[in-house]
Design a protein around this motif. Structure first.
Motif, PDB file in Angstrom:
ATOM      1  N   LEU A   1     -39.426 -87.761 -25.508  1.00 33.60           N
ATOM      2  CA  LEU A   1     -38.464 -86.691 -25.221  1.00 33.60           C
ATOM      3  C   LEU A   1     -37.227 -86.810 -26.108  1.00 33.60           C
ATOM      4  O   LEU A   1     -36.681 -85.805 -26.570  1.00 33.60           O
ATOM      5  CB  LEU A   1     -38.066 -86.716 -23.745  1.00 33.60           C
ATOM      6  N   ARG A   2     -36.781 -88.021 -26.365  1.00 32.06           N
ATOM      7  CA  ARG A   2     -35.623 -88.213 -27.259  1.00 32.06           C
ATOM      8  C   ARG A   2     -35.922 -87.671 -28.663  1.00 32.06           C
ATOM      9  O   ARG A   2     -35.057 -87.071 -29.309  1.00 32.06           O
ATOM     10  CB  ARG A   2     -35.277 -89.698 -27.369  1.00 32.06           C
ATOM     11  N   THR A   3     -37.124 -87.913 -29.109  1.00 34.15           N
ATOM     12  CA  THR A   3     -37.493 -87.516 -30.470  1.00 34.15           C
ATOM     13  C   THR A   3     -37.695 -86.003 -30.577  1.00 34.15           C
ATOM     14  O   THR A   3     -37.321 -85.394 -31.584  1.00 34.15           O
ATOM     15  CB  THR A   3     -38.785 -88.243 -30.900  1.00 34.15           C
ATOM     16  N   ARG A   4     -38.249 -85.411 -29.545  1.00 31.08           N
ATOM     17  CA  ARG A   4     -38.626 -83.982 -29.617  1.00 31.08           C
ATOM     18  C   ARG A   4     -37.474 -83.041 -29.293  1.00 31.08           C
ATOM     19  O   ARG A   4     -37.364 -81.950 -29.875  1.00 31.08           O
ATOM     20  CB  ARG A   4     -39.797 -83.724 -28.655  1.00 31.08           C
ATOM     21  N   PHE A   5     -36.584 -83.445 -28.373  1.00 27.89           N
ATOM     22  CA  PHE A   5     -35.558 -82.527 -27.885  1.00 27.89           C
ATOM     23  C   PHE A   5     -34.161 -83.032 -28.243  1.00 27.89           C
ATOM     24  O   PHE A   5     -33.927 -84.235 -28.370  1.00 27.89           O
ATOM     25  CB  PHE A   5     -35.688 -82.340 -26.374  1.00 27.89           C
ATOM     26  N   ALA A   6     -33.242 -82.076 -28.342  1.00 30.53           N
ATOM     27  CA  ALA A   6     -31.872 -82.420 -28.750  1.00 30.53           C
ATOM     28  C   ALA A   6     -31.065 -83.052 -27.629  1.00 30.53           C
ATOM     29  O   ALA A   6     -30.016 -83.653 -27.876  1.00 30.53           O
ATOM     30  CB  ALA A   6     -31.157 -81.176 -29.266  1.00 30.53           C
ATOM     31  N   GLY A   7     -31.510 -82.907 -26.400  1.00 25.87           N
ATOM     32  CA  GLY A   7     -30.780 -83.452 -25.262  1.00 25.87           C
ATOM     33  C   GLY A   7     -31.689 -83.553 -24.059  1.00 25.87           C
ATOM     34  O   GLY A   7     -32.921 -83.382 -24.168  1.00 25.87           O
ATOM     35  N   PRO A   8     -31.139 -83.844 -22.890  1.00 24.76           N
ATOM     36  CA  PRO A   8     -31.971 -83.976 -21.692  1.00 24.76           C
ATOM     37  C   PRO A   8     -32.649 -82.663 -21.335  1.00 24.76           C
ATOM     38  O   PRO A   8     -32.119 -81.580 -21.605  1.00 24.76           O
ATOM     39  CB  PRO A   8     -30.976 -84.411 -20.612  1.00 24.76           C
ATOM     40  N   VAL A   9     -33.822 -82.765 -20.730  1.00 17.76           N
ATOM     41  CA  VAL A   9     -34.620 -81.586 -20.389  1.00 17.76           C
ATOM     42  C   VAL A   9     -35.072 -81.686 -18.942  1.00 17.76           C
ATOM     43  O   VAL A   9     -35.182 -82.781 -18.380  1.00 17.76           O
ATOM     44  CB  VAL A   9     -35.854 -81.463 -21.311  1.00 17.76           C
ATOM     45  N   PRO A  10     -35.353 -80.549 -18.304  1.00 16.76           N
ATOM     46  CA  PRO A  10     -35.929 -80.606 -16.958  1.00 16.76           C
ATOM     47  C   PRO A  10     -37.359 -81.121 -17.007  1.00 16.76           C
ATOM     48  O   PRO A  10     -38.115 -80.807 -17.929  1.00 16.76           O
ATOM     49  CB  PRO A  10     -35.881 -79.143 -16.487  1.00 16.76           C
ATOM     50  N   VAL A  11     -37.702 -81.937 -16.007  1.00 15.81           N
ATOM     51  CA  VAL A  11     -39.032 -82.557 -15.938  1.00 15.81           C
ATOM     52  C   VAL A  11     -39.627 -82.269 -14.572  1.00 15.81           C
ATOM     53  O   VAL A  11     -38.995 -82.525 -13.539  1.00 15.81           O
ATOM     54  CB  VAL A  11     -38.954 -84.081 -16.171  1.00 15.81           C
TER      55      VAL A  11
END
Length: 267
Positions: free
Chosen positions: A87-97
């Motif tokens: 998730l750190r690599t794919r997205f710019a910040g925290p995401v809903p899971v």
């Protein structure tokens, strides 16, 4: 259902299908016998129907499975670390899971160990640890896989507490297992089952910082009801929603979709 579909792999080897476009929503799937995405055909159609309401709400849903080639002896913490790096690599910040069942166990471990990658947390049909019925079922499946069998007939106590109905369910569940046997190499399935078997974050629930929604079926007997209660009570500010007439698979229920969308879309 007319929306875009992309198949890919996160940086740590987790396979995914990305449905739609818009805000990211990571969906961690429930138990699967192989660590793959649903193939084209009925299985992929079911996944598409599952995520369609969230795609319609403006989300790009990443239907995510575990990494193929899991090493024997991996812990849930190890699995969560792979997800966090992905998730750190794919997205710019925290995401809903959103995690269901086994995916929910991973989601909860992820939120405890790596809170910086989780924006909002939805736990569906899961608790801080496996319930006693779920634990027995997992161990039966591991033993059956070693014999090239599915062990699905052992799921009856998770479906009903009625001993007569349990006996009646054995035959159709056994047939379902024969029609969907374990893969020739069940090592991924076994490694994940054993990792979840030792999963227990009850003493760390207060470390979850993301807004959290816990949802369960009143007829999901893989966990006793109090385990869902304790999970929600232990997470600061978490809300518990129980559907009295639903069992383990609550994902397609209209009320589930409505509750999750309202939670995700809240300011």
């Amino acid at each position: 259902m007319d929306f875009s579909l992309k198949q890919g792999t996160f940086s740590t080897g987790l396979p995914y299908l990305a449905f739609g476009s818009g805000k990211p929503l990571v969906y961690l799937s429930g138990f699967t016998m192989t660590h793959t995405v649903p193939p084209p055909g009925p299985q992929r159609g079911r996944a598409a129907r599952l995520v369609a309401p969230f795609v319609a709400g403006g989300y790009e849903v990443f239907w995510t499975n575990r990494r193929p080639g899991m090493a024997a002896g991996m812990t849930m913490g190890d699995v969560a670390a792979e997800h966090a790096e992905a998730l750190r690599t794919r997205f710019a910040g925290p995401v809903p899971v959103l995690g269901h069942a086994t995916g929910g166990s991973i989601a909860l471990q992820l939120a405890v160990d790596h809170p910086e990658v989780v924006d909002r947390l939805v736990l569906a049909s899961t608790a801080y640890a496996l319930g006693p019925v779920g634990r027995h079922f997992h161990r039966d499946m591991v033993a059956a896989a070693g014999r090239g069998r599915s062990g699905m007939h052992r799921a009856a106590p998770g479906i009903t507490r009625n001993p007569v109905l349990q006996r009646l369910l054995v035959a159709p569940l056994w047939l379902a297992g024969r029609l969907n046997p374990p893969p020739p190499d069940p090592s991924d399935m076994t490694a994940m089952l054993l990792a979840e078997d030792s999963f227990d974050v009850r003493d760390r629930l207060a470390e979850v910082t993301a807004p959290t929604l816990v949802l369960c079926g009143g007829r999901d007997h893989l966990w006793p009801p109090e385990m869902f209660d304790r999970t929600a009570a232990g997470i600061p500010g978490a809300r518990l929603v129980r559907y009295p007439r639903r069992g383990h698979n609550i994902l397609a229920a209209p009320e589930f979709v409505q509750d999750v969308r309202s939670f995700l879309d809240a300011p």
